[in-house]
Design a protein around this motif. Structure first.
Motif, PDB file in Angstrom:
ATOM      1  N   GLY A 259       0.848  -1.405  -0.184  1.00  0.00           N
ATOM      2  CA  GLY A 259       0.008  -0.178  -0.015  1.00  0.00           C
ATOM      3  C   GLY A 259       0.524   1.337  -0.054  1.00  0.00           C
ATOM      4  O   GLY A 259       0.317   2.695   0.404  1.00  0.00           O
ATOM      5  N   VAL A 260       2.220   0.738   0.025  1.00  0.00           N
ATOM      6  CA  VAL A 260       3.398   2.212   0.081  1.00  0.00           C
ATOM      7  C   VAL A 260       3.174   2.536  -1.624  1.00  0.00           C
ATOM      8  O   VAL A 260       4.041   1.338  -2.126  1.00  0.00           O
ATOM      9  CB  VAL A 260       3.707   2.766   0.619  1.00  0.00           C
ATOM     10  CG1 VAL A 260       4.939   3.593   0.825  1.00  0.00           C
ATOM     11  CG2 VAL A 260       3.257   2.144   2.189  1.00  0.00           C
ATOM     12  N   ALA A 261       4.192   3.506  -1.954  1.00  0.00           N
ATOM     13  CA  ALA A 261       4.203   3.712  -3.560  1.00  0.00           C
ATOM     14  C   ALA A 261       5.649   3.880  -3.161  1.00  0.00           C
ATOM     15  O   ALA A 261       6.513   2.651  -3.944  1.00  0.00           O
ATOM     16  CB  ALA A 261       3.547   4.483  -4.049  1.00  0.00           C
ATOM     17  N   GLN A 262       6.344   4.610  -2.443  1.00  0.00           N
ATOM     18  CA  GLN A 262       7.918   4.893  -3.312  1.00  0.00           C
ATOM     19  C   GLN A 262       8.565   3.577  -1.794  1.00  0.00           C
ATOM     20  O   GLN A 262       7.751   2.546  -0.863  1.00  0.00           O
ATOM     21  CB  GLN A 262       8.349   5.950  -2.213  1.00  0.00           C
ATOM     22  CG  GLN A 262       7.777   7.143  -3.495  1.00  0.00           C
ATOM     23  CD  GLN A 262       9.036   6.895  -4.900  1.00  0.00           C
ATOM     24  OE1 GLN A 262      10.058   6.008  -5.111  1.00  0.00           O
ATOM     25  NE2 GLN A 262       8.173   7.448  -5.810  1.00  0.00           N
ATOM     26  N   PRO A 263       9.892   2.821  -2.556  1.00  0.00           N
ATOM     27  CA  PRO A 263      10.097   1.753  -1.383  1.00  0.00           C
ATOM     28  C   PRO A 263      10.940   2.459  -0.138  1.00  0.00           C
ATOM     29  O   PRO A 263      11.438   3.498  -0.406  1.00  0.00           O
ATOM     30  CB  PRO A 263      11.563   1.472  -2.589  1.00  0.00           C
ATOM     31  CG  PRO A 263      12.094   2.588  -3.539  1.00  0.00           C
ATOM     32  CD  PRO A 263      10.711   3.650  -3.609  1.00  0.00           C
ATOM     33  N   ILE A 264      10.750   1.507   0.534  1.00  0.00           N
ATOM     34  CA  ILE A 264      10.741   2.150   2.001  1.00  0.00           C
ATOM     35  C   ILE A 264      12.565   1.978   1.881  1.00  0.00           C
ATOM     36  O   ILE A 264      12.927   2.700   3.152  1.00  0.00           O
ATOM     37  CB  ILE A 264      10.576   1.242   3.116  1.00  0.00           C
ATOM     38  CG1 ILE A 264      10.615   0.239   2.579  1.00  0.00           C
ATOM     39  CG2 ILE A 264       8.711   1.254   2.748  1.00  0.00           C
ATOM     40  CD1 ILE A 264      10.304  -0.922   4.067  1.00  0.00           C
ATOM     41  N   SER A 265      13.167   1.624   0.936  1.00  0.00           N
ATOM     42  CA  SER A 265      14.790   1.213   1.073  1.00  0.00           C
ATOM     43  C   SER A 265      15.049   1.270  -0.413  1.00  0.00           C
ATOM     44  O   SER A 265      14.172  -0.290  -1.054  1.00  0.00           O
ATOM     45  CB  SER A 265      15.085  -0.053   2.137  1.00  0.00           C
ATOM     46  OG  SER A 265      15.740  -1.452   1.701  1.00  0.00           O
ATOM     47  N   VAL A 266      16.678   1.595  -0.290  1.00  0.00           N
ATOM     48  CA  VAL A 266      17.078   0.782  -1.336  1.00  0.00           C
ATOM     49  C   VAL A 266      18.774   0.640  -1.467  1.00  0.00           C
ATOM     50  O   VAL A 266      19.362   1.523  -0.743  1.00  0.00           O
ATOM     51  CB  VAL A 266      16.676   2.256  -2.675  1.00  0.00           C
ATOM     52  CG1 VAL A 266      17.912   1.707  -4.554  1.00  0.00           C
ATOM     53  CG2 VAL A 266      15.472   2.378  -2.928  1.00  0.00           C
ATOM     54  N   SER A 267      18.983  -0.452  -1.823  1.00  0.00           N
ATOM     55  CA  SER A 267      21.135  -0.417  -1.525  1.00  0.00           C
ATOM     56  C   SER A 267      20.772  -1.166  -2.620  1.00  0.00           C
ATOM     57  O   SER A 267      20.459  -1.525  -3.487  1.00  0.00           O
ATOM     58  CB  SER A 267      20.610  -1.577   0.137  1.00  0.00           C
ATOM     59  OG  SER A 267      20.316  -2.765  -0.157  1.00  0.00           O
ATOM     60  N   LEU A 268      22.915  -0.796  -2.809  1.00  0.00           N
ATOM     61  CA  LEU A 268      23.690  -1.568  -3.875  1.00  0.00           C
ATOM     62  C   LEU A 268      24.183  -2.197  -3.515  1.00  0.00           C
ATOM     63  O   LEU A 268      25.517  -1.255  -2.444  1.00  0.00           O
ATOM     64  CB  LEU A 268      24.184  -0.294  -4.604  1.00  0.00           C
ATOM     65  CG  LEU A 268      25.045  -0.537  -5.668  1.00  0.00           C
ATOM     66  CD1 LEU A 268      24.134  -1.359  -6.393  1.00  0.00           C
ATOM     67  CD2 LEU A 268      25.421   1.089  -6.285  1.00  0.00           C
ATOM     68  N   ASP A 269      25.021  -2.714  -3.763  1.00  0.00           N
ATOM     69  CA  ASP A 269      25.950  -3.685  -3.311  1.00  0.00           C
ATOM     70  C   ASP A 269      27.511  -4.569  -4.405  1.00  0.00           C
ATOM     71  O   ASP A 269      26.993  -5.085  -4.925  1.00  0.00           O
ATOM     72  CB  ASP A 269      25.821  -5.174  -2.310  1.00  0.00           C
ATOM     73  CG  ASP A 269      27.102  -5.694  -1.713  1.00  0.00           C
ATOM     74  OD1 ASP A 269      28.523  -5.872  -1.869  1.00  0.00           O
ATOM     75  OD2 ASP A 269      27.022  -7.146  -0.931  1.00  0.00           O
ATOM     76  N   CYS A 270      28.147  -3.925  -4.837  1.00  0.00           N
ATOM     77  CA  CYS A 270      28.792  -4.507  -5.789  1.00  0.00           C
ATOM     78  C   CYS A 270      30.418  -4.915  -5.681  1.00  0.00           C
ATOM     79  O   CYS A 270      31.034  -5.457  -6.071  1.00  0.00           O
ATOM     80  CB  CYS A 270      29.235  -2.590  -5.938  1.00  0.00           C
ATOM     81  SG  CYS A 270      28.645  -1.498  -7.385  1.00  0.00           S
ATOM     82  N   LYS A 271      30.275  -5.713  -4.151  1.00  0.00           N
ATOM     83  CA  LYS A 271      31.183  -6.850  -3.931  1.00  0.00           C
ATOM     84  C   LYS A 271      32.418  -6.292  -4.142  1.00  0.00           C
ATOM     85  O   LYS A 271      33.844  -6.829  -4.251  1.00  0.00           O
ATOM     86  CB  LYS A 271      30.894  -7.635  -4.588  1.00  0.00           C
ATOM     87  CG  LYS A 271      29.537  -8.543  -4.967  1.00  0.00           C
ATOM     88  CD  LYS A 271      28.895  -8.857  -3.943  1.00  0.00           C
ATOM     89  CE  LYS A 271      27.173  -9.228  -3.712  1.00  0.00           C
ATOM     90  NZ  LYS A 271      26.852  -9.704  -2.427  1.00  0.00           N
ATOM     91  N   GLY A 272      32.843  -4.702  -3.838  1.00  0.00           N
ATOM     92  CA  GLY A 272      33.511  -4.347  -2.751  1.00  0.00           C
ATOM     93  C   GLY A 272      34.643  -3.760  -4.670  1.00  0.00           C
ATOM     94  O   GLY A 272      35.035  -3.314  -4.862  1.00  0.00           O
TER      95      GLY A 272
END
Length: 399
Positions: A319-332
């Motif tokens: 019921g919420v439009a925008q993500p509550i979190s966005v994360s990126l892991d580039c493995k170093g």
């Protein structure tokens, strides 16, 4: 330099679970064709002589579900009673209800656009409504520089083997039947694939087939065609139908279910998986649409040379439009701070259900084509989430 291996599997379109995925997505496609605003959550079970379709569907359109089921099974190749499962003779049961009104209210009008707790849509102008996520959950997108499709090489090759099996079977003149699996183990040095260490191919075949003939056929017409010669050699361990005879297959040999091949559908377990299936769901379900968006972001990060590997996590609340979190892991492998890359990605792409649906034009009948052989890294298909049209913007930002 780190030396490591990774194995991933794929299955053919005649595998019982994949039959169910294709049926569910064929139903989604038909609803999208007739009513792009339809809400579809469709699950399929297939066993000997029976297909059960159930779920929650709300739509103004009528779809002849049994007709879609039989047509899909027929296209896959189960057209003979000798196969133990056949398009025109199997029984089809349906149990369909409407989408829950509580879920519908949250999807129709996101939390961000409700005023003073109002949830009655009749009291609000439709122009002010924003679609909320159709469920809570987290999804992952992944990309790496193994090949020009930015897909992990083990799952990429496993898919191509299964596609080749289906291509040869449909061309005729072989002993191949629709069910089958493949598995590929790739050795890496650092981030570079350097050798194919093992390949497993298990394919259903006719009762009359001789094992040695089948083995030679797979070696010459499948593996020699699909596997890159610079990584595949006499040191590669080959297992073809290692259990021996594989005549009984498909739903006669094993019950199939929608959504039971989510690792096959995504990245072959080399990246994380949120656990939600793609097939059978309309694009308001973030299990599907946000997973496509996450892949799009990850692929563009790698294609823009901001990292050699990228894994994006998007997390949503129902019921919420925008993500509550966005994360990126580039493995170093990130060449810039990961939090800075995330910040710029969020400026470039609207990650709400409405934004994702509009960017990729997801209210179209485009889903059955990805229900087998992977939803990502498909050079044979013009998939909007596989485009790299953010690259120029990202390169300007980080130049």
């Amino acid at each position: 330099m780190k030396h490591w291996q990774w194995s991933s599997e794929s299955v053919t379109e005649g595998h019982p679970d994949k039959i169910c995925d294709q049926i569910s997505d064929a139903i989604v496609d038909e609803f999208m064709r007739l009513d792009p605003q339809a809400r579809v959550a469709c699950e399929t079970l297939a066993t000997t002589g029976l297909v059960l379709v159930s779920g929650e569907i709300s739509s103004s359109a009528y779809v002849d579900i049994p007709k879609i089921v039989r047509q899909t099974i027929r296209e896959i190749g189960y057209n003979d009673l000798k196969q133990g499962f056949e398009a025109d003779s199997c029984a089809i049961l349906t149990s369909i209800d409407e989408q829950s009104p509580d879920i519908k209210a949250g999807v129709d009008k996101a939390l961000e656009s409700r005023k003073d707790g109002v949830t009655d849509l009749a009291q609000e102008d439709s122009a002010e409504r924003q679609t909320g996520a159709g469920d809570q959950g987290m999804v992952y997108g992944y990309a790496r520089r193994d090949n020009e499709d930015f897909m992990p090489l083990p799952i990429h090759l496993a898919h191509r083997i299964c596609e080749r099996l289906a291509e040869l079977r449909k061309a005729g003149g072989t002993c191949l039947e629709p069910d089958g699996k493949s598995l590929v183990t790739v050795a890496y040095e650092g981030e570079k694939p350097v050798h194919i260490d093992a390949v497993v191919v298990s394919t259903q075949h006719t009762a009359e087939a001789e094992y040695e003939d089948l083995r030679r056929f797979i070696l010459d017409q499948v593996l020699a065609v699909v596997l890159p010669a610079d990584l595949y050699d006499e040191q590669t361990k080959i297992y073809i139908n290692p259990s021996g005879r594989f005549v009984v297959g498909g739903p006669q040999g094993d019950t199939g279910l929608t959504g039971r091949k989510i690792i096959v559908d995504s990245y072959g377990a080399i990246g994380r998986n949120g656990g939600g299936a793609f097939s059978g769901k309309d694009p308001t379900k973030i299990d599907r649409s946000a997973a496509y968006a996450a892949r799009y972001l990850a692929k563009n990060v790698v294609a823009a040379d901001l990292a050699n590997v990228a894994e994006i996590e998007l997390c949503y609340a129902i019921g919420v439009a925008q993500p509550i979190s966005v994360s990126l892991d580039c493995k170093g492998s990130a060449k810039y701070p990961e939090e800075q890359i995330v910040e710029e990605l969020r400026k470039l792409v609207d990650l709400s259900p409405d934004g994702i649906i509009e960017r990729f034009k997801l209210r179209r009948p485009i889903y059955k084509q990805v229900a087998a052989y992977g939803h990502f890294g498909r050079p044979d298909l013009d998939l909007p989430w596989e485009k790299t049209d953010l690259v120029s913007d990202l390169q300007k930002i980080f130049s």
